[in-house]
Write an enzyme that holds these catalytic residues in place. Structure first.
Site, PDB file in Angstrom:
ATOM      1  N   CYS A  77       0.828  -1.208   0.000  1.00 60.14           N
ATOM      2  CA  CYS A  77       0.000   0.000   0.000  1.00 60.14           C
ATOM      3  C   CYS A  77       0.872   1.273   0.000  1.00 60.14           C
ATOM      4  CB  CYS A  77      -0.974  -0.050   1.167  1.00 60.14           C
ATOM      5  SG  CYS A  77      -2.449   0.907   0.826  1.00 60.14           S
ATOM      6  N   HIS A 174      -3.179  -5.285   1.744  1.00 54.55           N
ATOM      7  CA  HIS A 174      -2.524  -5.486   3.052  1.00 54.55           C
ATOM      8  C   HIS A 174      -2.506  -6.960   3.505  1.00 54.55           C
ATOM      9  CE1 HIS A 174      -2.189  -1.273   4.505  1.00 54.55           C
ATOM     10  NE2 HIS A 174      -3.181  -1.077   3.665  1.00 54.55           N
ATOM     11  N   GLU A 176      -0.664  -8.360   5.565  1.00 55.35           N
ATOM     12  CA  GLU A 176      -0.352  -8.474   7.003  1.00 55.35           C
ATOM     13  C   GLU A 176      -1.598  -8.370   7.871  1.00 55.35           C
ATOM     14  OE1 GLU A 176      -0.003  -5.996   5.073  1.00 55.35           O
ATOM     15  OE2 GLU A 176      -0.478  -4.129   6.106  1.00 55.35           O
TER      16      GLU A 176
END
Ligand code: GLN
Length: 192
Positions: A77, A174, A176
C-alpha cells in the site's frame, strides 16, 4: 534469513507478527545501520507522504535505494507508492520500481473494500488453488508496469494491484492484516 520492517509509521507491527509466525527472524528498521545483515525489507502501509518525510529526516533515502539495488524489498500500500518511480506528484520516492501508481485511486477511506484475487505466482510456494483474500484501505492502483516490472495480480476489470520486478514486490493491499501468509512466504522466497 532475516527480514526487516521499516518502522517509521504505519502498520509495521502486523508485518513483524506475521514474519515471526512463519518462523522468519524479523527486526524493526528505523535508522540506516538497522539495514545491516538483512536479506530483505518490508515497507508497510500507512501514509506514504509521512513515511517519505521521515525517511528523509532519518537519512534513510540513499541507504534504502542502495539496499533495493541488491536485496529484496516489498512495499504494501503506502510502501508500494514509496517504491514506485512515478505517482504524478512530488513527494519523496525511492524510485526503485518501474511502475506508475495512482494514490487513493478507489476514493476515500469509506470506499475501502475487500475482494478475492487470483494470484498465479503464489502457486510457486503453495499449491492450493484458494483465491487470495485482499484488503484494500484507501489503496493505490498500479496504473502501469514498465520495462522490467510485471503485473502479478489484477482486479476482475484488469486493473493492476500487485507487481514484481526481480526481487522487488509491490501490493496495493494489506496481506499483514489477514491470517493468509502466502504473500509473506512468497516474499521470503525472493529474499532467500
Ligand atoms: N492512502 C495512503 C497513501 O496514499 C495509503 C494507504 C495505506 O497504506 N493503506 O499513502
Amino acid at each position: 534469513m532475516k527480514i526487516g520492517v521499516l518502522a517509521l509509521q504505519g502498520d509495521f507491527a502486523e508485518h513483524l507478527v506475521t514474519l515471526r509466525r512463519i518462523g522468519i527472524a524479523a527486526q524493526e528498521v528505523r535508522l540506516p545501520r538497522h539495514l545491516d545483515g538483512l536479506d530483505g525489507l518490508i515497507i508497510p502501509g500507512g501514509e506514504s507522504t509521512t513515511i517519505g518525510k521521515l525517511a528523509v529526516a532519518y537519512g534513510l533515502m540513499e541507504p534504502l535505494e542502495a539496499f533495493g539495488q541488491e536485496k529484496a524489498i516489498w512495499g504494501t500500500c503506502a510502501g508500494a507508492i514509496f517504491l514506485s518511480k512515478d505517482i504524478h506528484r512530488h513527494q519523496p520516492l525511492l524510485s526503485l520500481m518501474d511502475i506508475t501508481v495512482e494514490r487513493n485511486a478507489f476514493g476515500r477511506q469509506v470506499s475501502s473494500f475487500e475482494t478475492d484475487l487470483d494470484v498465479p505466482a503464489l502457486r510457486r510456494i503453495d499449491l492450493q488453488e484458494k483465491p487470495y483474500h485482499a484488503i484494500f484501505i484507501r489503496a493505490p492502483l498500479i496504473e502501469a508496469v514498465h520495462d522490467a516490472a510485471e503485473a502479478l495480480a489484477c482486479l476482475p476489470d484488469g486493473r493492476i494491484v500487485a507487481a514484481q520486478q526481480g526481487r522487488l514486490l509491490a501490493t496495493s493491499f494489506h496481506p499483514e492484516l489477514t491470517q493468509d501468509d502466502r504473500f509473506h512466504r512468497y516474499f521470503a522466497s525472493l529474499a532467500g
